[in-house]
Structure formats: C-alpha cells, structure tokens
Design an enzyme around this catalytic site. Structure first.
Site, short mmCIF file in Angstrom:
data_model
loop_
_atom_site.label_atom_id
_atom_site.label_comp_id
_atom_site.label_asym_id
_atom_site.label_seq_id
_atom_site.Cartn_x
_atom_site.Cartn_y
_atom_site.Cartn_z
N ASP A 190 0.84 -1.19 0.00
CA ASP A 190 0.00 0.00 0.00
C ASP A 190 0.88 1.25 0.00
OD1 ASP A 190 0.83 -0.68 2.49
OD2 ASP A 190 -1.16 -0.76 3.40
N ASP A 191 2.16 1.05 0.11
CA ASP A 191 3.10 2.17 0.06
C ASP A 191 3.72 2.35 -1.32
OD1 ASP A 191 4.29 1.23 3.31
OD2 ASP A 191 2.67 2.57 2.74
#
Ligand code: 6R9
Length: 784
Positions: free
Chosen positions: A654-655
């Site tokens: 998600d980064d």
C-alpha cells in the site's frame, strides 16, 4: 580497517544471472549465480564474509546453502523431519505424515499442519533439555535494567525452577491446557518466565505490549477471553512511574461491562518502580506474585501437547481497526524459530546474544525467548528504552514568541546566556508548559551557538532523552556499554534504532570497544543502505556481517535472510530465502515473474513456522492472506529481485506509489533522501496528483542542528533526481522534526498520508502512536 571482511575492492567473482524460467525458479537461479560466467562487474557494493568467518560458519558457502536449500524444497518432509528428530525432544513422533497443507482457496479451506500427531512441549525443549544436557549452570538470561547498575542473571536451572513455580501456581488457580493467559508486563525477567510457564502447562499466552492503552488491552482481552492476566504494579520510564496495574484495572472494568470477566490478576511487585502499598487492589481477583509464586514447588510436570496445539496468540494491526489475533501452534513454530536462529545468526554455544526487541512483539517471542533458548543460548534481556523526555518544568520560567518567529526561551536557573529556539513552532506545544521533547530541543541553540545538550550537561540538568526507540539513557552510548559489559557477540536490532543512534554521532559508539561483536542483525523495515553502512562500518568496525531478516508476525520466523558465512551482502538487501521458503514475486494479476523483477511478494507452499489462522476468524485469514493471489500466501509487501537474485523489500504494497505509470517504492525514495548527508530519516507517501496520478510527498527529518531551508529542499530533491530519476523527484518536502511511529518503531504512513492530503479530520486512531504530539507538530509545519 577491514581485516576480516573483504569489500568490493577485492571481491570474489560472482556470476551475473541470466533468467532461466523453471518450476524451481530459485534453484536454477542460484545455480546460475554460482556457475555464472558473466561478472557483476559494475556491482560496487558487494560485501563478502572473510574466509575465516566462512570457515567456521554452519553454512560456509553458497554451494553448501544451495545443496541444503535444494533439499528443503524438493523434500521438505525429509529436510524438516531430520532436524525435528535430531534437535528436539518429542514425547511421541508425528504420524502419519510430516506435514499437510492447502494454500489454494480454490481447492477448499486453507490448512497448514506440521508434525501433527507428534507430542512435545516447547518449554521442555527450551529448559529441561538444556539442563539435562549438562548446561544447567549456563546463563540463560542476563537481565539489564533501565537504570545502569540494576541487573541480574538466571542460569538455565534457575530459570527452569522459576518457570515451574509459576506454572504450578497457574495450575493451582485452575488454568488448564488450552486456556488463554494475557501477559501485560514490561521487559522484566518475569515476562519470558510467564511465557514459558504458560507453555509448560499447555496454556496459550497472549502478550500485550506494556505500552498499549487500557482500551487496546481491553479490546484484546475481549477477543481472546483469558482466564488470567499477569502484570506488574508499575514500571519506571525515566523518572516517571507508569501505573501498569491501573491500566489493567481500567481494561478489566471495561471488559466486565461487556461480560468478559477475568478471575485472576497476578501482579508482580516491581519495587524498583513502586511499592505495593500504593497499588489499587481488588480483593479476590488480585494476587501479588511474590506472595504466591515462590511458595510453589520448583518442579512441575510437563503437559505434553500436540504439535498442532496452539502455543500463543499475538495481536497485530491490519488494515481495519480490529487487530488480528495471529495464532501459532507448537511443533512447527518450535522447529522453525530454533533453526532460523541457528543459521541466520550463525549461532554457536559460546555466543552471547542480544535482541533489543520487546517480548510484546513477534521478534521478542521468536528471537528473545523461544529461538535462542531452544538453542541453549545466553540472552541479554534489556528492560528497554524508557524515555526521560522532559526537561524539569521548574527550569523554564517564560517563553515568548509566536508561531513563525524566533522564540526566546528564558530559564529560571542562573545562566550565562539565554536560549534561543530556532525554528517555527506552535506555542501550544507541551513545552510551553515546561516540557521540551528532544526533537524540539535539537533545534534549540544557545544564542552563542552552543548546542543545548552541552549546555544542559554543563549545568548538570536532567538530560532530555530522545522520543523514540534508541536506548539513550543515560546517553546514546548505552547499547555499546551493554555490548561491552556482557561481551555480546550477536546484536539484533531495528533500522529505526540504527538511524537514531547514527544521528547522535559516532563518538558515542567508538568510545566503546565492541570487539566481542561478530554478527549484527536488522529487522522491522527495510534498512536504508546508508544506515546499513553506518551499522556495518561504525558499529561493526567493518568486521561483522549484517543479517537483514525479512519476516512477519504471521511467518513466525525468518523468511528471507542472509546466512552470514555463505554469501556476500548488499547493503539494504535481505538477500535470499531461508531453507524451505519459496518466495515468489507476482504481478497485479498474480502471475509469477521470473528473474530481475519488481512486484508483490508471495510465498509458495507452507513452512513450519507459518501461522495457522487468525483467532476466531478463519475467514479473515483466508481473505487477507490467501485470496489476493490464489495459490500463494500474500505477504502485503512489495519486493524486487535484482539480476543476482538478491531480494530488496520495497515496503508494504500500500506504500507503492504510481507516478505517471512508474511504480516507485516509497522505500526507494526514502533511501535516496536518507543518503543526503543532512537527512537522517525520511517517510514517503503518495498523494493525488492532477497530472501524474500520484505525486510523491516526502517527510524528512534532518541531522541534529541543521536548519530547514529552501536551499536544502532543492538539494534533497536533486539527490532523488540523481539517484532514481526525475520521475521520482518528490513534489513536496515536508520538514518533520519527528515522525509518527508505533511503539515498536514503525512509521505510521496511514497518518502521514492524511497529513499529506490535508485530510486532517480523518487522521483516525492515533492511540497506538508512541508520541501523539508529533502529529500536531507536523500539521504545524505543513506549509513551511
Ligand atoms: C518481524 C516483524 C512485518 C512487516 C513486513 C515488512 C516489515 C520486517 C523487514 C521488513 C524489510 C526487513 N519488515 N522486517 N521490511 N526488511 N528486514 O517486524 O514483524 O511487526 O509483523 O512486521 O515489517 O513490511 O511485512 P511485523
């Protein structure tokens, strides 16, 4: 300076790899590394173990690794059953098979079982087995208190006796095999004792980090419904006394309102922090450890449990608010933690091992308690980093100034000069009331230019301590003081600690000998190459290989990790898979990508240390980990593999930021920023961008004393442009004297993303932050 480890100047030849698609991707791949004809000549960053180190290592060469790895993949049953039978005690052998698994949601329920039908006990294997082997008098635990000079030791036989006494007490109050016990203790010796006592009687422990709030504790108690809670009355954090028992009381009244009642609260009197008289008490429920445990017999029959009986639950955060109860069972976890510990740190009986993690996290379970004790190791247990982050309030009499201006701080004590604050701070910060966190102090200069640290030391005031993670009490040399005191040979810690100590300067390190050290370790997040190099060169005197171990609460033990004698290291890479682990990198569609690539990190097949379910929610287990890429365990991390087959973790997926179609790992940009000489820490998040889809937003922490300026902003951006490319240049640099971190030191990007997109009303739950003030400070600095 570099006698034992050869650096890139005299590297051995390493083959550069041509992709050879095959089922056993890694094997052919690694074969190619060994056999490779081409040289990785442009590779300037290969660091080799010395021949001397390799010769004495359990796995002395890449060839030997490959031979063992090959077998572990082709014949997992044979590989692991050989280790399980030769190095552990089993009351009964497993049958009929070593393991069975289904990791494919399309084929039915996810199921992982190892050594099923076998019966054993992990406490027996940690303690009795070592005592019976004649090591009863060997030190099991060196305990080092927060206060220098407060320390203690337990030999294996002494530890066994203490564990038996507590186990007998727990049985006395009705705890039986399969019951859950919540442990809410700081890093006293009683914490591993409590874990082992539960394991001895077949009870399931659930350790909750003693920094969690009453609310978080209550939430966990409500989920796992323990029969007993083990805690202590108080703990000292610097000069401040935290009443842990009050937190437990608050949690237990909350849970009983919700009809979850806990009958037993065993409370250890931590009289270094507080006497028992000042502790709130509920008769009938609460009992002092010291009153009941020592009167119990020092021997206790072992409860033999099935290999697949649960050993512990450990809550970890997920993408939703509800923490996940990761469940580990006994047999596989035991075999896996012990084996990974032995190989990744090249452990030998003469080693003294120190892992700075708290037992409240998985690292403290697998690599403070179980892995090392199963190997009969001597373990340093350090009470921890209790911060003295406040300047005594009596010292400050007035503070003039407004946001955006220079602020003058007047101090009541007699002093030759006034202090001046350099920086832009909001006057509502807590230090207006006399409390100055260190991150802010680091921006305060005496008007004559002297650093406030020197000033405070000179005047013999209380030294304010860092806000996070690094043991710096009484000063930043504490780690190396402990290393020298116990002649620590293996030192295992987290990048955040490394960066924090790096910021404080080499002088705190080089003043200590550190000669005993031979292996270093890193865990928790990707380690930036610059922090890696500092750790390697300064802490390890360019002599100690670094095992950068990639793994998770869910995996139980190391998954991708160097074996320090076997192959060269690249700063920032976790290198190759451990025995039995088949890492797979897939694209968005779940298609395995071979060779040099970048994608989502999954694992094919099971390994003994894998978690078996999320407590009470097998469906969430399947949905979170096995449905995203059917057929594989999905780690949630991004990873790239370079031409030599080395793995580079790029952070949680998600980064991953997608800028104009370029996939950029936040970790890559962070590494570039941190390589700038004036930047010590960086956290990068994606923000919506009209043109590029996503823009790059970078929070940066600067070297102590360096003021943030337009010039510096430009030069940080230039560094990223130069290192990665123009597409990766941050759109915004946000000066961050401190970053929001969890108590275990992980940066909370969720919050940074909200700050970056100015969704300040949606910051969400900030209760797990180590220091909630950091958020307010960041908001204040957003537009400067
Ligand atoms: C052991 C632990 C797991 C997450 C994991 C990853 C990150 C841990 C790492 C690493 C890069 C390493 N992580 N070790 N990333 N290199 N050596 O930390 O467990 O608290 O469950 O966190 O931490 O993102 O997915 P846990």
């Amino acid at each position: 300076p570099n006698e034992n480890l050869k650096t890139s100047n005299n590297v051995r030849h390493v083959g550069s790899v041509k992709t050879q698609p095959s089922d056993a991707g890694y094997i052919s791949h690694l074969n190619a590394v060994i056999l490779g004809e081409a040289l990785a000549s442009e590779e300037i960053d290969l660091i080799f173990p010395s021949d001397e180190f390799s010769r004495q290592a359990h796995v002395p060469s890449l060839e030997k690794y490959l031979e063992m790895y090959k077998r572990s993949i082709e014949d997992p049953a044979g590989f692991w059953s050989d280790i399980a039978s030769s190095e552990f005690y089993w009351k009964e052998k497993w049958s009929p098979q070593v393991y069975s698994e289904n990791l494919d949601v399309r084929k039915g329920d996810i199921k992982i079982e190892w050594f099923k039908g076998g019966s054993t006990n992990i406490c027996y294997n940690c303690l009795d087995k070592n005592v019976e082997a004649g090591n009863g008098d060997k030190i099991a635990i060196y305990w080092e208190g927060n206060e220098p000079g407060s320390d203690g030791t337990l030999t294996y036989i002494q530890l066994l006796r203490k564990v038996c006494q507590l186990a007998n007490y727990l049985k006395d109050v009705g705890i039986r095999k399969g019951d859950t016990v919540v442990i809410y203790l700081p890093m006293l010796m009683e914490l591993p004792i409590a874990m082992l006592a539960c394991a001895r009687i077949g009870a399931v422990h659930s350790v909750v980090f003693a920094g969690f709030s009453a609310e978080s504790l209550a939430q966990r108690i409500m989920d796992c419904k323990p029969k007993a809670v083990i805690t202590c009355n108080a703990v000292k954090r610097g000069s401040k006394v935290i009443h842990l028992k009050d937190i437990v009381d608050a949690a237990l009244s909350e849970t009983s309102r919700n009809k979850v009642c806990v009958d037993v609260c065993l409370t250890y009197e931590n009289n270094l922090a507080m006497k028992r008289e000042s502790t709130n008490w509920q008769e009938g429920r609460d009992t002092w450890w010291q009153d009941v445990v020592p009167t119990h017999p020092t021997t206790c029959e072992v409860e033999w449990v099935n290999a697949e009986d649960p050993l512990f639950l450990l809550y970890t955060s997920g993408s939703t608010g509800k923490p996940k109860g990761v469940l580990h069972t006994t047999g596989g976890y035991m075999v896996y933690t012990a084996t990974t510990f032995k190989y990744a740190f090249d452990y030998k009986p003469s080693d003294v091992y120190w892992c700075t993690a708290d037992c409240g996290w998985i690292t403290g379970h697998s690599y403070v308690t179980y892995g090392p004790l199963l190997n009969g190791a001597s373990v340093v247990v350090y009470e921890g980093v209790w911060m003295e982050n406040l300047l005594s309030s009596s010292t400050i009499s007035s503070l003039d100034g407004v946001l955006g201006r220079e602020i003058t701080l007047k101090v009541r004590k007699q002093m030759p000069e006034d202090l001046m604050v350099v920086g832009l701070f909001k006057p509502t910060f807590p230090w207006v009331h006399g409390l100055i966190p260190d991150v802010i102090l680091s921006r305060i200069r005496l008007i004559n230019g002297k650093n406030i640290r020197e000033f405070i030391e000179h005047h013999n005031w209380k030294m304010p301590e860092d806000l996070m993670v690094a043991p710096n009490y009484p000063d930043s040399g504490r780690c190396w003081d402990i290393v020298d005191k116990y002649r620590v040979t293996i030192f295992y810690t987290a990048p955040t600690l490394v960066r924090s100590l790096m910021r404080d300067g080499d002088e705190f390190v080089i003043r200590y000998s550190r000669k005993s050290l031979r292996v270093l370790g890193s865990v928790g997040e990707p380690i930036n190459p610059s922090a890696w190099r500092w750790f390697f060169n300064v802490v390890g005197d360019s002599r100690c290989p670094i095992s950068d171990t990639w793994w998770q609460t869910e995996t139980g033990g190391f998954m991708i990790t160097p074996l320090p004698g076997a192959w060269p290291l690249k700063p920032g890479s976790a290198t190759f898979p451990f025995f039995g682990v088949q890492p797979v990198i897939v694209d968005e569609k779940g298609v395995e990508i071979e060779g040099e690539c970048n994608g989502y990190l999954c694992v094919k097949g099971s390994w003994p240390g894998a978690f078996r379910t999320l407590y009470g929610d097998h469906e969430r287990y399947e949905t979170t980990y096995f449905k995203p890429f059917p057929g594989y365990y999905f780690s949630g991390d991004g990873c790239s593999r370079d031409k030599d087959g080395f793995h580079w973790l790029t952070g949680r997926v998600d980064d991953v930021i997608n800028v104009s179609g370029h996939r950029i790992g936040t970790a890559e940009v962070e590494s570039a920023l941190v390589s700038h000489p004036q930047c010590v820490e960086a956290a990068v998040v994606g923000v919506e961008h009209e043109v590029k889809g996503q823009g790059i937003y970078a929070f940066v922490t600067l070297v102590e004393g360096v003021p943030y300026s337009e010039e510096l902003r430009k030069s940080l951006i230039l560094t990223v442009r130069n290192q990665i490319g123009a597409f990766a240049a941050p759109d915004k640099i946000h000066w961050a004297p401190g970053l929001p971190k969890t108590r275990s030191g992980k940066i909370m990007r969720r919050i940074l993303r909200k700050i970056a997109s100015r969704q300040l009303n949606e910051l969400g739950d900030t209760s797990t932050l180590a220091d909630p003030n950091v958020v307010e400070q960041l908001i204040t600095l957003a537009d400067c």
